[in-house]
Write a protein that holds these residues in place. Structure first.
Motif, PDB file in Angstrom:
ATOM      1  N   HIS A  67       0.864  -1.199   0.000  1.00 23.86           N
ATOM      2  CA  HIS A  67       0.000   0.000   0.000  1.00 23.86           C
ATOM      3  C   HIS A  67       0.894   1.240   0.000  1.00 23.86           C
ATOM      4  N   THR A  68       1.060   1.843  -1.176  1.00 23.51           N
ATOM      5  CA  THR A  68       1.802   3.115  -1.244  1.00 23.51           C
ATOM      6  C   THR A  68       1.121   4.046  -2.251  1.00 23.51           C
ATOM      7  N   HIS A  69       1.496   5.312  -2.126  1.00 21.10           N
ATOM      8  CA  HIS A  69       1.041   6.346  -3.075  1.00 21.10           C
ATOM      9  C   HIS A  69       2.327   7.059  -3.539  1.00 21.10           C
ATOM     10  N   LEU A  70       3.263   6.343  -4.173  1.00 20.43           N
ATOM     11  CA  LEU A  70       4.605   6.912  -4.400  1.00 20.43           C
ATOM     12  C   LEU A  70       4.668   8.035  -5.431  1.00 20.43           C
ATOM     13  N   VAL A  71       3.637   8.149  -6.295  1.00 23.04           N
ATOM     14  CA  VAL A  71       3.722   9.165  -7.355  1.00 23.04           C
ATOM     15  C   VAL A  71       2.958  10.422  -6.927  1.00 23.04           C
ATOM     16  N   ASP A 106       6.143  15.368 -16.161  1.00 21.09           N
ATOM     17  CA  ASP A 106       6.380  13.915 -16.092  1.00 21.09           C
ATOM     18  C   ASP A 106       7.762  13.629 -15.517  1.00 21.09           C
ATOM     19  N   ASP A 107       8.760  14.373 -16.003  1.00 17.88           N
ATOM     20  CA  ASP A 107      10.133  14.100 -15.544  1.00 17.88           C
ATOM     21  C   ASP A 107      10.278  14.338 -14.048  1.00 17.88           C
ATOM     22  N   ALA A 108       9.652  15.416 -13.570  1.00 21.85           N
ATOM     23  CA  ALA A 108       9.765  15.717 -12.132  1.00 21.85           C
ATOM     24  C   ALA A 108       9.070  14.624 -11.316  1.00 21.85           C
ATOM     25  N   LEU A 109       7.897  14.203 -11.748  1.00 20.91           N
ATOM     26  CA  LEU A 109       7.176  13.153 -11.005  1.00 20.91           C
ATOM     27  C   LEU A 109       7.945  11.841 -11.031  1.00 20.91           C
ATOM     28  N   ARG A 110       8.514  11.545 -12.216  1.00 15.05           N
ATOM     29  CA  ARG A 110       9.286  10.305 -12.352  1.00 15.05           C
ATOM     30  C   ARG A 110      10.486  10.313 -11.402  1.00 15.05           C
ATOM     31  N   ARG A 111      11.168  11.454 -11.350  1.00 20.06           N
ATOM     32  CA  ARG A 111      12.362  11.560 -10.490  1.00 20.06           C
ATOM     33  C   ARG A 111      11.968  11.383  -9.019  1.00 20.06           C
ATOM     34  N   LEU A 112      10.883  12.021  -8.624  1.00 22.26           N
ATOM     35  CA  LEU A 112      10.439  11.919  -7.220  1.00 22.26           C
ATOM     36  C   LEU A 112      10.037  10.479  -6.869  1.00 22.26           C
ATOM     37  N   ALA A 113       9.298   9.843  -7.770  1.00 27.05           N
ATOM     38  CA  ALA A 113       8.850   8.470  -7.486  1.00 27.05           C
ATOM     39  C   ALA A 113      10.050   7.531  -7.419  1.00 27.05           C
ATOM     40  N   LEU A 147       3.338   6.417 -14.977  1.00 24.73           N
ATOM     41  CA  LEU A 147       4.630   6.578 -14.292  1.00 24.73           C
ATOM     42  C   LEU A 147       4.825   5.482 -13.244  1.00 24.73           C
ATOM     43  N   ALA A 148       3.743   5.113 -12.569  1.00 19.45           N
ATOM     44  CA  ALA A 148       3.833   4.037 -11.569  1.00 19.45           C
ATOM     45  C   ALA A 148       4.202   2.708 -12.226  1.00 19.45           C
ATOM     46  N   GLN A 149       3.696   2.490 -13.450  1.00 19.05           N
ATOM     47  CA  GLN A 149       3.994   1.232 -14.155  1.00 19.05           C
ATOM     48  C   GLN A 149       5.488   1.079 -14.453  1.00 19.05           C
ATOM     49  N   GLU A 150       6.218   2.202 -14.437  1.00 12.78           N
ATOM     50  CA  GLU A 150       7.671   2.103 -14.654  1.00 12.78           C
ATOM     51  C   GLU A 150       8.356   1.446 -13.456  1.00 12.78           C
ATOM     52  N   LEU A 151       7.652   1.385 -12.312  1.00 14.65           N
ATOM     53  CA  LEU A 151       8.266   0.853 -11.089  1.00 14.65           C
ATOM     54  C   LEU A 151       7.641  -0.449 -10.610  1.00 14.65           C
ATOM     55  N   THR A 152       6.425  -0.757 -11.034  1.00 13.51           N
ATOM     56  CA  THR A 152       5.756  -1.957 -10.509  1.00 13.51           C
ATOM     57  C   THR A 152       4.653  -2.421 -11.454  1.00 13.51           C
ATOM     58  N   ASP A 153       4.332  -3.715 -11.365  1.00 10.84           N
ATOM     59  CA  ASP A 153       3.163  -4.216 -12.110  1.00 10.84           C
ATOM     60  C   ASP A 153       1.929  -4.227 -11.205  1.00 10.84           C
TER      61      ASP A 153
END
Ligand code: NIG
Length: 390
Positions: A67-71, A106-113, A147-153
């Motif tokens: 359970h996270t809200h990383l983005v 997008d880039d800023a959100l990606r970097r933060l996540a 963006l989340a899909q770049e880190l998890t399925d």
């Protein structure tokens, strides 16, 4: 290419058929991986193409943070400070993060996540679920999920999080928008759908409508339930066969019984209760009743800005009255159950090669050495993802 993690002093497999106790502990062990999978659990001293010598250290499955809200963008430190001075948690703060997230590129959100993902890995996490919920319309929700899909399925469309400011007079209109516009844009990027069923958020009928639509779109169900007070969230989750009811801070006896006699995992988020000055959920009572319990961080800027699963274990043992073994199982196997997965949260042939190596002789030190950085090395999908510099 095979890799052996060798000379393990204490190996937690989470497979009671393979070793001692509920954690399936094997001593003087080696784990052999091929590519992204574990292929064998052996006695120490096995040959392989590459060798990682643990020198008697403790190895365990990577944490599954379900359970996270990383983005998201921005922070809400001022709300946290106010709460520590006695203010209540308010769901309205979610809109502050929606504004910051919509404005970020997008880039800023990606970097933060990615920063948060790496922070999590550096304390032993090898798999995360990530929710949307800070976009609130089709474009921004789908963007956060992409963006989340770049880190998890394990991505989750959090369809009902808060009513956007311009629709507070028409929450049912917002629910219709979620069903007919946002869900179709987000379903292809999601495995799960989630709703925030709570006074100050959404009522049980609104939640059921969105969960029904999500199920029809092929998504598994999750519910934010009984976080701020008693209510119908847990009943709804169990009735609809949700994979998990998350928070479970305020439970009635009927809620506990319902969870115990269902396949719905009670996902406890003690760092949120810490950060919002809520009472803690009664983990002991849930376990004694026979419920499956997971522990997760709930990393988000409003109610729980941490990626640390060891912190959650510590709170679970001290405040939820779970044993260290129960807390560790909940943080690994429990998380896997909340995501209905059998390939993570355990170390056995066929499982994903997701493991953590501690700078400690046993897993008890994760709680006993509270706050100490004990993670020596983390392997995700057979590759070293984090290694502490000597
Ligand atoms: O799980 N409960 C709803 N969502 C988050 C809080 C989000 C926020 O305050 O930004 C939670 O606690």
């Amino acid at each position: 290419m095979t890799l052996v993690i060798d000379r393990i002093g204490v190996l937690v497999t989470n497979d009671p058929a393979r070793g001692e106790g509920p954690l399936g502990v094997v001593r003087d062990a080696a784990v052999v991986c091929d590519g992204d999978r574990v292929i064998a659990v052996e006695r120490a001293g096995v040959a392989a193409d590459e060798r990682l010598d643990v020198d008697g250290g403790c190895v365990l499955p990577g944490f599954v943070d379900s359970h996270t809200h990383l983005v998201f963008a921005g922070d809400r430190a001022s709300e946290f400070v106010a709460r520590m001075a006695g203010a209540d948690y308010s769901t309205g703060g979610i809109r502050t993060t929606v504004d910051a997230t919509r404005q970020a590129s997008d880039d800023a959100l990606r970097r933060l996540a990615r920063q948060r993902w790496f922070e999590a890995v550096s304390t032993g996490t090898t798999h995360v679920e990530i929710k949307s919920g800070y976009g609130l319309d089709a474009h921004h929700e789908a963007r956060c999920l992409r963006l989340a899909q770049e880190l998890t399925d394990d991505t989750t469309f959090l369809g009902l999080h808060v009513v956007p400011s311009h629709m507070t007079a028409d929450p049912d209109g917002f629910v219709r928008e979620v069903v007919f516009e946002t869900l179709p844009a987000c379903a292809p990027r999601s495995r799960w759908i989630d709703v925030f069923c709570e006074r100050g958020a959404f009522d049980v009928d609104q939640c059921r409508t969105v969960l029904d639509a999500g199920r029809a779109a092929g998504l598994g169900l999750k519910v934010h339930a009984n976080q701020l007070g008693q209510g119908p969230g847990v009943t709804l989750a169990v009735e609809m066969g949700a994979a998990s009811a998350d928070h479970c801070t305020h439970l009635s006896a009927a809620d506990v019984d319902a969870l115990a006699s269902s396949q719905t995992v009670a996902t406890l988020l003690p760092a949120a209760d810490f950060s919002t000055r809520q009472p803690y959920p009664d983990g002991r009572r849930l376990l004694d009743a026979g419920a499956t319990v997971a522990l997760a961080t709930n990393c988000n800027p409003g109610s729980s800005y941490t990626t640390s699963m060891p912190l959650c274990l510590t709170l679970a043992v001290r405040e939820l009255h779970m044993t260290i073994e129960e807390a560790l199982r909940a943080a690994t196997l429990g998380g896997a159950s909340a995501l209905r997965r059998e390939d993570i949260g355990r170390i056995r042939p066929g499982a994903r090669a997701d493991l953590q190596i501690l700078d400690a002789p046993s897993y008890e030190h994760l709680v006993y050495r509270l706050g100490a950085p004990l993670t020596r090395c983390v392997i995700v999908g057979g590759r070293v993802a984090f290694q502490r510099q000597p």
